[in-house]
Enzyme design. Structure first.
Site, mmCIF file in Angstrom:
data_model
loop_
_atom_site.group_PDB
_atom_site.id
_atom_site.type_symbol
_atom_site.label_atom_id
_atom_site.label_comp_id
_atom_site.label_asym_id
_atom_site.label_seq_id
_atom_site.Cartn_x
_atom_site.Cartn_y
_atom_site.Cartn_z
ATOM 1 N N LYS A 66 -58.535 19.520 -8.766
ATOM 2 C CA LYS A 66 -58.481 19.489 -7.297
ATOM 3 C C LYS A 66 -59.612 18.600 -6.771
ATOM 4 O O LYS A 66 -60.727 18.630 -7.325
ATOM 5 C CB LYS A 66 -58.632 20.926 -6.795
ATOM 6 N N SER A 141 -54.555 26.092 -0.619
ATOM 7 C CA SER A 141 -54.922 24.703 -0.471
ATOM 8 C C SER A 141 -54.847 23.881 -1.760
ATOM 9 O O SER A 141 -54.881 22.657 -1.692
ATOM 10 C CB SER A 141 -56.343 24.618 0.085
ATOM 11 N N SER A 165 -56.046 30.274 -2.411
ATOM 12 C CA SER A 165 -55.651 28.870 -2.584
ATOM 13 C C SER A 165 -55.230 28.461 -3.980
ATOM 14 O O SER A 165 -54.763 27.344 -4.165
ATOM 15 C CB SER A 165 -56.780 27.952 -2.130
HETATM 16 N N1 GLN Z 1 -55.465 30.012 3.445
HETATM 17 C C1 GLN Z 1 -56.836 30.328 3.215
HETATM 18 C C2 GLN Z 1 -57.722 29.533 4.145
HETATM 19 O O1 GLN Z 1 -57.205 28.673 4.764
HETATM 20 C C3 GLN Z 1 -57.156 30.075 1.784
HETATM 21 C C4 GLN Z 1 -58.166 29.049 1.523
HETATM 22 C C5 GLN Z 1 -58.644 28.930 0.121
HETATM 23 O O2 GLN Z 1 -58.470 29.828 -0.710
HETATM 24 N N2 GLN Z 1 -59.368 27.843 -0.133
HETATM 25 O O3 GLN Z 1 -58.883 29.769 4.280
#
Ligand code: GLN
Length: 531
Positions: A66, A141, A165
């Site tokens: 990532k 994400s 994410s």
């Molecule tokens: N949807 C969550 C957020 O937007 C998850 C983010 C993540 O795990 N990086 O914060």
């Protein structure tokens, strides 16, 4: 050189990439040089103690990372325009450990900017499509990493999980997604979004591969003081591991039924909705907004029919494997999302302060003075979601208001952790902690399958409310793994198992058993190049 692209592999990847856009930087034919040695003091679980079964699933395999995790010589854009030109001068510990075993980075994957989102559409760089249906999002994400694994472009990838994410995009793309126990994997080289919640996680084609990658990257790292080795009593990852001596197997799975969760959330909505005091019009309006928001949150937590069917399939699958399923309740869960977003935004507002166009980030061509330079750099570089969260974070941390928001969220967090530990057990080796009454808790990952764009999409607010099922593992610091339970209406449905701290070995054994009976599905056009 550890990795030679198999014949046809590069053209296979290029064809997929054209359709799905998983990578921000992609070098399948000229992979990154694995010339970076493991740090001299990589701890006990450095490469030398990784069992040969694990090495065999990593050596000579390409993997993806990532783009908020550092790989020397590659981009580290974090999905942000602000860092689009940045190249990393060093590699994350997790990456070095995989490279030391002969794994090879072939690219950096797309993400929601700084990890903020659930669709990868919040990327400031490009769009990524779901390999099962390119009109839909891959989740987020870590959407690029999930899509790349799902399409067979890499057998595994690294992502980061702050509130879901890794697990949510894994569910949307039909792959395995592991969020390890907080601190089990070094965060050195992960660009911080919300440091107390997040960690590097794994997306992989099989549970066995997930185990191999986890065995390779876990362990205390002198570069990250929050990292820890697994306690001696924790379940082993491989037969022959020296730990696991006093671990118990109960054969019981707690089922956090979506009905119970939805009822709790609806209850919270009703309380908020009736809170109008005898104040003036402004208060009434504010209360109205709160109750409307609570109603949307309650609706967003309800599972769509197909996800419900997938959840039932998982229950049945584990019952057939001989597990005893018992219903459990977690009333505290209804406050998970507000507590998560309060803490995540607060930490993000502090962590993102370094991106000012001076220390990091693209500078504007011209500015009146240093303050103006920072304003211009941040205004042009950050997307709307990032700005929203920085504002929210500074709001909840305002002097005089910490108690009302941030500290309250921390208390809710402690309650959620205690609630889980009462079921799965407290820390291994802590005689004062609650006893283990079950091996894991089974719960949904996300209320919908991969959603579409435009009218088929979920609003940004509904996406946040839907983090309910994932963000609580982060609040509690506990491990959770999502995996495909079934395919419903042409799209994969994921479920997750959440367990006691450092019980990854146990969770993965359960997923392996499920996978043996229900081999994981693949999108049309998938080809496996790597065993
Ligand atoms: N949807 C969550 C957020 O937007 C998850 C983010 C993540 O795990 N990086 O914060």
């Amino acid at each position: 050189m550890p990795y030679k692209p198999p014949e046809d592999f590069v053209s296979y990847c290029r064809e997929w990439e054209e359709k799905i856009g998983a990578f921000i930087e992609f070098r399948p034919d000229a992979p990154g040089a694995a010339d970076v040695p493991l740090p001299p003091d990589a701890g006990e679980s450095g490469s030398l103690s990784v069992p040969s079964e694990a090495k065999a699933l990593i050596a000579e395999r390409p993997f993806a990372v990532k783009d908020n995790i550092a790989v020397k010589g590659f981009s580290a854009s974090c999905g942000s325009k602000l860092l689009a030109a940045f190249r990393s001068p060093y590699s994350a510990t997790a990456v070095l450990k995989l490279e030391a075993l002969g794994g090879c980075v072939i690219g950096k994957t797309n993400l929601d900017e700084f990890g903020m989102g659930s669709s990868t559409d919040n990327s400031g760089i490009q769009r990524t499509n779901n390999p099962w249906d390119p009109s839909r999002v891959p989740g987020g994400s870590s959407g690029g990493s999930a899509a790349a694994v799902s399409a067979g472009m890499v057998p595994f990838a690294l992502g980061s999980d702050t509130g879901g994410s890794v697990r949510q995009p894994a569910a949307f793309c039909g792959v395995v997604g592991l969020k390890p126990t907080y601190g089990a994997v070094s965060r050195y080289g992960l660009v911080a979004y919300a440091s107390s919640l997040e960690g590097i996680g794994i997306l992989a084609d099989t549970a066995a591969r997930t185990r191999a990658v986890f065995a390779s990257i876990r362990g205390k790292d002198p570069m990250d003081d929050t990292s820890r080795d697994a306690p001696a009593a924790a379940p082993p990852l491989y037969a022959g591991d020296k730990n696991g001596a006093s671990d118990t197997v109960t054969g019981v799975i707690g089922v956090l039924s979506p009905e119970a969760v939805a009822k709790a959330v609806a209850g919270a909505a009703a309380i908020n909705g009736s809170s109008t005091m005898n104040g003036g019009a402004a208060e009434a309006e504010a209360d109205g907004a709160v109750s409307a928001a609570a109603r949307i949150a309650a609706e967003a937590a309800e599972l769509e029919g197909e996800v419900r069917r997938g959840f039932e399939a998982a229950k049945k699958g584990f019952a057939v494997l001989g597990y005893k399923l018992v219903d459990v309740e977690m009333p505290g869960l209804k406050y998970g999302v507000p507590a998560y977003y309060t803490i995540a935004a607060a930490e993000a507002s502090a962590n993102l302060a370094r991106f000012d166009g001076i220390r990091y980030g693209k500078r504007p061509d011209w500015a009146e003075n240093p303050d103006d330079l920072i304003d211009k750099a941040r205004d042009a570089g950050f997307g709307d979601e990032v700005k929203l969260r920085i504002l929210l974070g500074t709001f909840v941390l305002r002097s005089g208001f910490q108690d009302r928001y941030y500290l309250r969220a921390q208390r809710i967090r402690a309650g959620i952790r205690a609630g889980f530990e009462a079921l799965v057990g407290g820390p291994y080796g802590d005689p004062a902690g609650p006893a283990q009454t079950m091996d894991a808790i089974l719960l949904p990952v996300f209320p919908t399958r991969a959603f579409g764009r435009g009218s088929g999409s979920l609003s940004p607010f509904a996406q946040k409310a839907a983090d309910l099922y994932t963000c609580c593992a982060n609040l509690a610091g506990l491990p959770a793994v999502s995996f495909p339970a079934s395919v419903e209406g042409g799209l994969p449905v994921g479920v997750q198992l959440l367990g006691r701290a450092f019980s990854e070995g146990r969770l993965l054994t359960m997923v392996e058993a499920y996978e043996a009976a229900h081999p994981f599905p693949h999108p049309a056009g998938y080809k496996a190049f790597f065993g």
